[in-house]
Design a protein around this motif. Sequence first.
Motif, PDB file in Angstrom:
ATOM      1  N   GLY A 141      -0.797   3.696  -7.586  1.00 28.98           N
ATOM      2  CA  GLY A 141      -2.119   3.309  -7.102  1.00 28.98           C
ATOM      3  C   GLY A 141      -2.388   3.852  -5.709  1.00 28.98           C
ATOM      4  N   SER A 165      -3.997   5.791  -2.705  1.00 29.85           N
ATOM      5  CA  SER A 165      -5.179   6.493  -2.191  1.00 29.85           C
ATOM      6  C   SER A 165      -4.948   6.716  -0.708  1.00 29.85           C
ATOM      7  CB  SER A 165      -6.446   5.697  -2.453  1.00 29.85           C
ATOM      8  OG  SER A 165      -6.657   4.779  -1.434  1.00 29.85           O
ATOM      9  N   PRO A 166      -5.229   7.928  -0.256  1.00 27.36           N
ATOM     10  CA  PRO A 166      -4.810   8.302   1.103  1.00 27.36           C
ATOM     11  C   PRO A 166      -5.422   7.397   2.162  1.00 27.36           C
ATOM     12  CG  PRO A 166      -6.301   9.938   0.150  1.00 27.36           C
ATOM     13  CD  PRO A 166      -5.943   8.996  -0.932  1.00 27.36           C
ATOM     14  N   ASN A 167      -4.651   7.077   3.128  1.00 30.65           N
ATOM     15  CA  ASN A 167      -5.086   6.259   4.249  1.00 30.65           C
ATOM     16  C   ASN A 167      -6.067   7.052   5.105  1.00 30.65           C
ATOM     17  OD1 ASN A 167      -5.279   5.095   6.779  1.00 30.65           O
ATOM     18  ND2 ASN A 167      -3.309   4.086   6.557  1.00 30.65           N
ATOM     19  N   ARG A 168      -7.312   6.601   5.087  1.00 31.45           N
ATOM     20  CA  ARG A 168      -8.333   7.367   5.791  1.00 31.45           C
ATOM     21  C   ARG A 168      -8.182   7.322   7.296  1.00 31.45           C
ATOM     22  NH1 ARG A 168     -14.233   7.333   3.297  1.00 31.45           N
ATOM     23  NH2 ARG A 168     -13.727   7.358   1.090  1.00 31.45           N
ATOM     24  N   VAL A 169      -7.549   6.295   7.781  1.00 28.94           N
ATOM     25  CA  VAL A 169      -7.367   6.207   9.221  1.00 28.94           C
ATOM     26  C   VAL A 169      -6.433   7.318   9.676  1.00 28.94           C
ATOM     27  CG1 VAL A 169      -6.554   4.769  11.090  1.00 28.94           C
ATOM     28  CG2 VAL A 169      -7.757   3.733   9.180  1.00 28.94           C
ATOM     29  N   ALA A 170      -5.315   7.430   8.970  1.00 29.48           N
ATOM     30  CA  ALA A 170      -4.353   8.475   9.332  1.00 29.48           C
ATOM     31  C   ALA A 170      -5.003   9.851   9.184  1.00 29.48           C
ATOM     32  CB  ALA A 170      -3.116   8.375   8.452  1.00 29.48           C
ATOM     33  N   GLN A 212      -9.154  14.793  13.019  1.00 28.14           N
ATOM     34  CA  GLN A 212     -10.111  14.605  14.101  1.00 28.14           C
ATOM     35  C   GLN A 212     -11.533  14.478  13.587  1.00 28.14           C
ATOM     36  OE1 GLN A 212      -8.752  13.598  16.452  1.00 28.14           O
ATOM     37  NE2 GLN A 212      -7.886  15.067  17.861  1.00 28.14           N
ATOM     38  N   MET A 270       0.843  -1.196   0.000  1.00 28.28           N
ATOM     39  CA  MET A 270       0.000   0.000   0.000  1.00 28.28           C
ATOM     40  C   MET A 270       0.873   1.238   0.000  1.00 28.28           C
ATOM     41  SD  MET A 270      -3.301   0.372   0.014  1.00 28.28           S
ATOM     42  CE  MET A 270      -4.422   1.768   0.111  1.00 28.28           C
ATOM     43  N   SER A 288      -8.142  10.616   9.411  1.00 30.77           N
ATOM     44  CA  SER A 288      -9.109  10.839  10.491  1.00 30.77           C
ATOM     45  C   SER A 288      -8.409  11.243  11.772  1.00 30.77           C
ATOM     46  CB  SER A 288      -9.915   9.569  10.763  1.00 30.77           C
ATOM     47  OG  SER A 288     -10.764   9.283   9.699  1.00 30.77           O
ATOM     48  N   LEU A 289      -7.300  10.566  12.037  1.00 32.92           N
ATOM     49  CA  LEU A 289      -6.587  10.862  13.279  1.00 32.92           C
ATOM     50  C   LEU A 289      -6.140  12.322  13.278  1.00 32.92           C
ATOM     51  CD1 LEU A 289      -5.369  10.025  15.902  1.00 32.92           C
ATOM     52  CD2 LEU A 289      -3.332   9.267  14.684  1.00 32.92           C
ATOM     53  N   SER A 300     -14.829   9.875   8.120  1.00 30.05           N
ATOM     54  CA  SER A 300     -15.729   9.974   6.993  1.00 30.05           C
ATOM     55  C   SER A 300     -16.759   8.852   7.084  1.00 30.05           C
ATOM     56  CB  SER A 300     -14.953   9.895   5.688  1.00 30.05           C
ATOM     57  OG  SER A 300     -14.071   8.809   5.723  1.00 30.05           O
ATOM     58  N   VAL A 301     -17.166   8.580   8.300  1.00 33.36           N
ATOM     59  CA  VAL A 301     -18.122   7.509   8.544  1.00 33.36           C
ATOM     60  C   VAL A 301     -19.211   8.035   9.466  1.00 33.36           C
ATOM     61  CG1 VAL A 301     -18.443   5.278   9.635  1.00 33.36           C
ATOM     62  CG2 VAL A 301     -16.361   5.725   8.343  1.00 33.36           C
TER      63      VAL A 301
END
Lengths: 333, 333
Positions: free
Chosen positions: A43, A45-50, A56, A1, A52-53, A59-60
């Motif tokens: 390929g 695509s930005p890590n959404r977990v990072a 703050q 990834m 979000s952290l 996207s859920v």
Amino acid sequence: MATISDVARAAGVSPATVSRVFNGGRVTAERAQRVREAADTLGFSPNRVARSLRTQRASVIGLLIPDIANPFFTALARGVEDAAQRTNLSVVLCNTDEDVDKERRYLDVALAEHMAGLVVAAASRRRTDLSAAAQRGMPVVAVDRRPRAAEVDAVMVDNQHGAEDATAHLIERGYRRIACVTGPAGASTSEDRLAGYRAALRDADVPDDWIRAHTRHADFRVEGGYTAMKELLALDVPPDAVFVANNLMTVGALRALREAGIAPPGFGILSFGDVPWASLVHPSLSTVHLPAYDLGEAAATLLQERIAGSAKPLQTVVLRTSLEPRKSTAGPG
Amino acid sequence: MATISDVARAAGVSPATVSRVFNGGRVTAERAQRVREAADTLGFSPNRVARSLRTQRASVIGLLIPDIANPFFTALARGVEDAAQRTNLSVVLCNTDEDVDKERRYLDVALAEHMAGLVVAAASRRRTDLSAAAQRGMPVVAVDRRPRAAEVDAVMVDNQHGAEDATAHLIERGYRRIACVTGPAGASTSEDRLAGYRAALRDADVPDDWIRAHTRHADFRVEGGYTAMKELLALDVPPDAVFVANNLMTVGALRALREAGIAPPGFGILSFGDVPWASLVHPSLSTVHLPAYDLGEAAATLLQERIAGSAKPLQTVVLRTSLEPRKSTAGPG
DNA sequence: ACTCGGGCTGAAATCGATTTCTCACCCGGC
DNA sequence: GCCGGGTGAGAAATCGATTTCAGCCCGAGT
């Protein structure tokens, strides 16, 4: 990834620049181009977990509903989902099973997961507690059911008005002894629908104690509707029509009626909420159509405004129900 | 929102110690006690986003299903959910609407979100592409439908065997001209069920061209079943029974039959998959019962093993269907 | 008495993105 | 020729948890 640094290295720029390319920062066209190419070939695509952290904000959004097997709630869920997808939010669906404990566990998860917001069809009016979320600043929209004393936006149907209209419709059709099967005493929906039913009967000069004697509280499920209907049919002078406060209980009531060999139009049946496949099965059933999809869509839209930071005063949106009379025009006689 | 450092400060220890208390590291009882108290009074619960980032594994699994309005998939979803909850996983439900593009978007989200794994009821056998997930090492379990050429675990029902049994049952009952309404040509489920139907008819010496002439492909939805059934009824020599390959199309077929004034037991109807409220409505319907809940539960359990790191060879679990004959025993005559 | 080892701890690195801070550079105006 | 203003870009801090690493302490063994 591939990570943002991989892309940065491949494009010969810093990670900051890559981030700016994807989030609308100012970058010269030539560099932006290089970054985009590198991202494509890797390929990335930005890590959404990072993300979000750091930002703050996730996207859920969470959707808490009491019964996923109920078509009303699945339609509602689709409305939420479609609205959410328009702004690239994903929806976590949590089935609380009308169980306050399960619901609380899901609320905890939503908080720990730092979800962007919640759409909640509460399991209980008294015992559902949304204050923790509100306190932590997580936007919440109540839908269909309004928990008592919760300081949140809400999207509801006009339960009382719809029930009153529908009951009046039965009276017009000529039914005289109209019983009622409503939901648990705690729920706002069952209380409001009962109130509407009562209002219509009072308006037709039916005495209060008759009403009380012909009202049953059940659990909004098939079995509850069945049992309540059997009780009503066992009365000395059984009713000639029934107002049932939700779709699943109607299914149960229909079973009880069939077992007793009773059928429309001699017996009037009015369901609050669409009974799945009812038109196929029982064209002689009248239903109050609930705009479940729109309910979900409106709730999700409202939630998105709050997530975007709207500070408007709390609002309650009420959607109208519509009566769908049975096809046949004959009355009870 | 209290963080781990807040708790550490309040308890007079380091963040590392707090983490160990919650994740089973070795900490003296006295300190652990202090930490727990501090966590309680602060209302601390670990930020799952931060945890996911660090551990590189989320506590969320994705469930991709083609149609949330179909009771089969809601039952399946409940199975997944219940199994997931046992290990504190949450489930993100994604409704792909039988649309491969929508499905791909959800797959991308799942990857970017670094979900722990996926349970997928594929929208298309040929065009659903699970390789991206597999490549990135994200565990995937296919359920109900197996995408062609996907190297993943799978949980299925024995479509062909169930369909063959059921069709044979119709033959035993005395029906002779048994037509078939199956799903889209691409789907594994519709092909397997069709194959089972064919096998049973061949076994009863029905010629292949008759079979071909009485088979219709539809779209697994109510409307498709309705149209296909009408076509079949318009044939010069209409069938005296029909095998319908899923529950929703059965609803459509029933409507077509009712409009034509045809009813059991003169006409035999066999539905592959439970029709909601069918027992209430049409006691004379035979159905092949699908263990939807168990399907979901098995898939989620399998997924959890993979998430936990199981390196067993790929497996395919096949669950048996069961035939629920109609109540009445009379045949077509 | 000295060493060795095992169990606890805390400091610090880490995950991958966003965002602030700082600096270099370029341009036009005086 | 010098100076301010504006722009683009990189270094580094940050989000909140987990986990490695190194150190400390205490008891047992010789």
